[in-house]
Design an enzyme around this catalytic site. Structure first.
Site, PDB file in Angstrom:
ATOM      1  N   ASP A  31      44.055 -41.438  33.961  1.00  0.00           N
ATOM      2  CA  ASP A  31      43.945 -42.383  33.055  1.00  0.00           C
ATOM      3  C   ASP A  31      42.850 -41.524  32.098  1.00  0.00           C
ATOM      4  O   ASP A  31      42.114 -40.855  32.417  1.00  0.00           O
ATOM      5  CB  ASP A  31      43.119 -43.390  33.463  1.00  0.00           C
ATOM      6  N   TYR A 141      54.413 -53.274  18.511  1.00  0.00           N
ATOM      7  CA  TYR A 141      54.247 -52.986  20.028  1.00  0.00           C
ATOM      8  C   TYR A 141      55.598 -53.355  20.645  1.00  0.00           C
ATOM      9  O   TYR A 141      55.904 -52.761  21.611  1.00  0.00           O
ATOM     10  CB  TYR A 141      53.024 -54.350  20.312  1.00  0.00           C
ATOM     11  N   PHE A 169      55.439 -61.288  30.922  1.00  0.00           N
ATOM     12  CA  PHE A 169      54.897 -62.255  30.002  1.00  0.00           C
ATOM     13  C   PHE A 169      53.484 -62.274  29.981  1.00  0.00           C
ATOM     14  O   PHE A 169      52.964 -61.279  29.762  1.00  0.00           O
ATOM     15  CB  PHE A 169      55.599 -63.681  30.368  1.00  0.00           C
TER      16      PHE A 169
END
Ligand code: UDP
Length: 323
Positions: A31, A141, A169
């Site tokens: 990361d 996006y 979702f």
């Protein structure tokens, strides 16, 4: 298994890494901490701070870790921002993702679980949305995630990299240790909880003239732990696949604010604002395919239960991961 988690210091990646470690897997987290937090890195994981934009860095991290599989969470994920700065979305979510795939091919890593999104669909012809729905994103996006899904298909066909795309979702809630902390916070549930904590004066409702029962957008909120469990199941998938992931329930923006008022028992002022560009009115998942093929079942079915777990985390960490 040995799992290489790209973006494991972010919201969803941190909870998935925690669950993987709880289940006895070995985890390396890669990361750059641009969105993620050092404090969100599980201490049991091997942490590598690095840039996906730099092919050499990801090459050396993958070749030294030699993982059995990769989970790829590192991406920009804000619909509104993508409508203002598409380049950032295409560059990070596609070009930098290609560095990861190429590093996997060089090191012979043949399995990836990819964080995709319901934003690949755009406004659906019908809900719930299953995997046969046409993909017609209405923001950069969603377009960037759809492009990467398509790229994965070719890396499978040409290089034999097996993939599972999980179209989330709306991820929400927290594990006991890790939760949602973005700067700035633009997601609905944490924004409402910040208003409950007095960290913002009110919550804004983006659009009250949608064609929905109360005029506000409807989303399918799924608990982060249910999402994380889907990733672990995806590691055992027989081949490549794409799965929609939600609870199948829909909550409006006003419904979310009401639930937060009930769970927090605090006053939360809401003000009505114009629509936010790029927002489809109604997104609800059909998760039948992942239930059928991978045996996934959500444990958190109610919005109140999801809000409650998020509220617990926000009370425990009122300043998020800030010291
Ligand atoms: N939303 C809102 N006020 C906020 C944040 C979000 O009304 O402060 C709405 C947003 O327009 C969308 C829904 O809440 O209809 C969920 O937005 P969020 O950004 O949480 O997730 P998204 O669906 O964009 O991934």
């Amino acid at each position: 298994m040995k799992i290489f988690v790209v973006g494991g210091a972010g919201y969803i990646g941190s909870v998935c890494a925690e669950l993987l470690l709880n289940e006895g897997h070995e985890v390396a987290i890669f990361d750059n901490l641009s969105e993620g937090h050092r404090q969100a890195v599980d201490s049991r994981a091997n942490f590598i701070q690095g840039e996906l934009a730099d092919r050499r860095q990801i090459d050396s991290a993958i070749s030294s870790s030699r993982p059995d599989a990769v989970m790829h969470f590192a991406a920009n994920a804000l619909v509104g921002e993508s409508m203002q700065n598409p380049s950032k979305y295409f560059r990070n979510n596609i070009c930098n993702g290609l560095n990861l795939l190429d590093a996997m091919v060089s090191a012979g890593v043949e399995r990836i679980v990819f964080s995709s999104t319901c934003a690949i669909f755009g406004p659906p012809d019908r809900v719930p949305i299953d995997e046969t729905a046409p993909a017609r994103p209405i923001n950069p996006y969603g377009e960037s995630k759809l492009a990467f899904e398509n790229i994965l298909r070719w890396y499978d066909e040409i290089h034999g990299v097996k993939f599972v795309c999980l179209r989330y979702f709306n991820a929400a809630g927290a594990s006991g240790r890790f939760g949602e902390d973005h700067h700035p916070e633009t997601h609905l549930i944490p924004a409402v909880l910040q208003a409950a904590l007095g960290k913002r004066p009110n919550v804004e409702i983006y659009g009250t003239d949608y064609d929905t029962p109360d005029g506000t957008c409807i989303r399918d909120y799924i608990h982060i732990l249910d999402l994380a469990r889907a990733h672990i199941l995806a590691l055992g998938a027989a081949g490549s696949g794409r799965y929609n992931l939600g609870t199948g329930g829909g909550s409006s923006v006003r419904g979310v604010i009401e639930s937060c008022r009930k769970i927090t028992n605090r006053k939360i002022d809401a003000i009505e604002k114009p629509r936010r560009p790029g927002d489809p009115p109604r997104l609800i998942a059909s998760s039948d395919k992942i239930k059928r093929e991978l045996g996934w079942e959500p444990e958190f079915q109610s919005l109140d239960a999801i809000v409650e777990s998020a509220w617990k985390w926000h009370q425990k960490f009122p300043r998020g991961y800030e010291n």
